[in-house]
Scaffold this active site. Sequence first.
Site, PDB file in Angstrom:
ATOM      1  N   LYS A 116       6.688   3.703   1.985  1.00 19.61           N
ATOM      2  CA  LYS A 116       5.414   3.841   1.260  1.00 19.61           C
ATOM      3  C   LYS A 116       4.439   4.734   2.040  1.00 19.61           C
ATOM      4  O   LYS A 116       3.833   5.652   1.478  1.00 19.61           O
ATOM      5  CB  LYS A 116       4.820   2.436   1.049  1.00 19.61           C
ATOM      6  CG  LYS A 116       3.365   2.384   0.663  1.00 19.61           C
ATOM      7  CD  LYS A 116       3.154   2.354  -0.813  1.00 19.61           C
ATOM      8  CE  LYS A 116       1.678   2.497  -1.147  1.00 19.61           C
ATOM      9  NZ  LYS A 116       1.419   2.634  -2.544  1.00 19.61           N
ATOM     10  N   THR A 173       0.218  -3.338   0.475  1.00 19.95           N
ATOM     11  CA  THR A 173       0.460  -2.230   1.402  1.00 19.95           C
ATOM     12  C   THR A 173      -0.133  -2.633   2.741  1.00 19.95           C
ATOM     13  O   THR A 173      -1.350  -2.809   2.843  1.00 19.95           O
ATOM     14  CB  THR A 173      -0.214  -0.935   0.903  1.00 19.95           C
ATOM     15  OG1 THR A 173       0.267  -0.653  -0.404  1.00 19.95           O
ATOM     16  CG2 THR A 173       0.107   0.230   1.820  1.00 19.95           C
ATOM     17  N   LYS A 193      -6.963   4.398   3.514  1.00 19.65           N
ATOM     18  CA  LYS A 193      -6.262   3.221   4.049  1.00 19.65           C
ATOM     19  C   LYS A 193      -4.811   3.576   4.390  1.00 19.65           C
ATOM     20  O   LYS A 193      -4.320   3.269   5.470  1.00 19.65           O
ATOM     21  CB  LYS A 193      -6.295   2.083   3.017  1.00 19.65           C
ATOM     22  CG  LYS A 193      -5.446   0.884   3.428  1.00 19.65           C
ATOM     23  CD  LYS A 193      -5.274  -0.162   2.346  1.00 19.65           C
ATOM     24  CE  LYS A 193      -4.231  -1.191   2.806  1.00 19.65           C
ATOM     25  NZ  LYS A 193      -3.972  -2.246   1.846  1.00 19.65           N
TER      26      LYS A 193
HETATM   27  P1  NAD Z   1      -7.922  -6.298  -4.693  1.00 21.64           P
HETATM   28  O1  NAD Z   1      -8.956  -6.295  -3.619  1.00 21.64           O
HETATM   29  O2  NAD Z   1      -8.321  -6.058  -6.103  1.00 21.64           O
HETATM   30  O3  NAD Z   1      -7.107  -7.682  -4.638  1.00 21.64           O
HETATM   31  C1  NAD Z   1      -6.857  -8.433  -3.487  1.00 21.64           C
HETATM   32  C2  NAD Z   1      -7.042  -9.904  -3.835  1.00 21.64           C
HETATM   33  O4  NAD Z   1      -6.690 -10.699  -2.713  1.00 21.64           O
HETATM   34  C3  NAD Z   1      -8.493 -10.255  -4.190  1.00 21.64           C
HETATM   35  O5  NAD Z   1      -8.533 -10.879  -5.461  1.00 21.64           O
HETATM   36  C4  NAD Z   1      -8.920 -11.208  -3.072  1.00 21.64           C
HETATM   37  O6  NAD Z   1      -9.836 -12.214  -3.496  1.00 21.64           O
HETATM   38  C5  NAD Z   1      -7.583 -11.780  -2.658  1.00 21.64           C
HETATM   39  N1  NAD Z   1      -7.589 -12.344  -1.310  1.00 21.64           N
HETATM   40  C6  NAD Z   1      -8.084 -11.797  -0.167  1.00 21.64           C
HETATM   41  N2  NAD Z   1      -7.882 -12.618   0.881  1.00 21.64           N
HETATM   42  C7  NAD Z   1      -7.228 -13.707   0.390  1.00 21.64           C
HETATM   43  C8  NAD Z   1      -6.757 -14.900   0.978  1.00 21.64           C
HETATM   44  N3  NAD Z   1      -6.884 -15.139   2.292  1.00 21.64           N
HETATM   45  N4  NAD Z   1      -6.168 -15.823   0.177  1.00 21.64           N
HETATM   46  C9  NAD Z   1      -6.031 -15.581  -1.167  1.00 21.64           C
HETATM   47  N5  NAD Z   1      -6.463 -14.459  -1.771  1.00 21.64           N
HETATM   48  C10 NAD Z   1      -7.059 -13.537  -1.000  1.00 21.64           C
HETATM   49  O7  NAD Z   1      -6.835  -5.214  -4.232  1.00 21.64           O
HETATM   50  P2  NAD Z   1      -5.682  -4.550  -5.138  1.00 21.64           P
HETATM   51  O8  NAD Z   1      -6.161  -3.235  -5.657  1.00 21.64           O
HETATM   52  O9  NAD Z   1      -5.129  -5.574  -6.053  1.00 21.64           O
HETATM   53  O10 NAD Z   1      -4.611  -4.186  -4.000  1.00 21.64           O
HETATM   54  C11 NAD Z   1      -3.758  -5.160  -3.425  1.00 21.64           C
HETATM   55  C12 NAD Z   1      -2.777  -4.467  -2.511  1.00 21.64           C
HETATM   56  O11 NAD Z   1      -2.022  -3.504  -3.260  1.00 21.64           O
HETATM   57  C13 NAD Z   1      -3.415  -3.683  -1.370  1.00 21.64           C
HETATM   58  O12 NAD Z   1      -2.644  -3.871  -0.206  1.00 21.64           O
HETATM   59  C14 NAD Z   1      -3.391  -2.245  -1.856  1.00 21.64           C
HETATM   60  O13 NAD Z   1      -3.354  -1.317  -0.787  1.00 21.64           O
HETATM   61  C15 NAD Z   1      -2.103  -2.231  -2.644  1.00 21.64           C
HETATM   62  N6  NAD Z   1      -2.054  -1.192  -3.700  1.00 21.64           N
HETATM   63  C16 NAD Z   1      -3.107  -1.007  -4.531  1.00 21.64           C
HETATM   64  C17 NAD Z   1      -3.033  -0.039  -5.524  1.00 21.64           C
HETATM   65  C18 NAD Z   1      -4.192   0.192  -6.476  1.00 21.64           C
HETATM   66  O14 NAD Z   1      -4.167   1.211  -7.189  1.00 21.64           O
HETATM   67  N7  NAD Z   1      -5.177  -0.697  -6.543  1.00 21.64           N
HETATM   68  C19 NAD Z   1      -1.878   0.743  -5.654  1.00 21.64           C
HETATM   69  C20 NAD Z   1      -0.784   0.497  -4.817  1.00 21.64           C
HETATM   70  C21 NAD Z   1      -0.894  -0.482  -3.825  1.00 21.64           C
END
Ligand code: NAD
Length: 290
Positions: A162, A87, A237
């Site tokens: 979204k 997102t 966010k």
């Molecule tokens: P998270 O923080 O658990 O995962 C993000 C991952 O990206 C981490 O493992 C981090 O180490 C990695 N990362 C960061 N910078 C990086 C880079 N430069 N290179 C490689 N890896 C890198 O977050 P999440 O909950 O998995 O969410 C991911 C996305 O999905 C977000 O944009 C969030 O808004 C969206 N989202 C999350 C949910 C939820 O319920 N968690 C629901 C819908 C959408």
Amino acid sequence: MKIGFIGLGNMGAPMAVNLAKAGHDVTGYDMADVTLDGVNMSASAAEAVKGQDVVITMLPNGAILRTVAAEILPGMHAGAVLVDCSTVDVDSARAVAENADKAGVLFVDAPVSGGTVGASAGTLTFMAGGAEPAFALAAPLFDIMGQKAVHCGEAGAGQAAKICNNMILGITMIGTCEAFALADKLGLDRQKMFDVVSTSSGYSWTMNAYCPAPGVGPQSPADNGYKPGFAAELMLKDLRLSQQAADSADADTPLGQAAMALYEQFVENEDGLGQDFSAMLPRFEKRRRA
Ligand code: NAD
């Protein structure tokens, strides 16, 4: 298909595992040390995307997406597709789409709803933006990771859908919670309040499916001490992204703005951080008229 997957956090990890389980050849990269069943790990993002038909990113925000895209696009082959499921702000999605185009790579922005439960179960909903051929290439993967994919329009349209949806969700949750808190002070029983509203014109997803009052309506995070679910900081966010988009599109969104300010207050100055976004109800319960 040969798939590269970058960003294997709470959402990305189960999504990548589901693709591998379905028989695809998945190579992953995360800056944190991650190991996953059935997924080959690479030492860098650039290495993870080499020779792949599809590259999926699932990253925290637009700035990180832009950095990662700049690193991987030169190494992707012409005609491959980059699918960003994070997102992020609409402007970042459109900027990455433009850079992909220059590199001869197809691009789809495909943010999801359904949370970590949906990611594990393969029941996410994808909201996709991008050209039709790009969407068509990604569609079979959406079928594995999710239950529904809507092609919303050109690049950025997925992110637009979204954040508009989540702006409604944030506003509606606040409305539902403040109405419950008012009903309490008027001496109205919460179950009666639910019975009336859930079948009257005040009904909504937040009341009917995700009721913020413990013990009322179907099971929800309220019945589990407001453990997320969908954390208040993630709602914040998305509300911030909606207001960033409203600024950039010159749209008047007074309730979106008010909802963002309230979640900001809740997460940054009160005890909202780490609680479900429906914990707005106990917040209102404790307060008096300002
Ligand atoms: P998270 O923080 O658990 O995962 C993000 C991952 O990206 C981490 O493992 C981090 O180490 C990695 N990362 C960061 N910078 C990086 C880079 N430069 N290179 C490689 N890896 C890198 O977050 P999440 O909950 O998995 O969410 C991911 C996305 O999905 C977000 O944009 C969030 O808004 C969206 N989202 C999350 C949910 C939820 O319920 N968690 C629901 C819908 C959408």
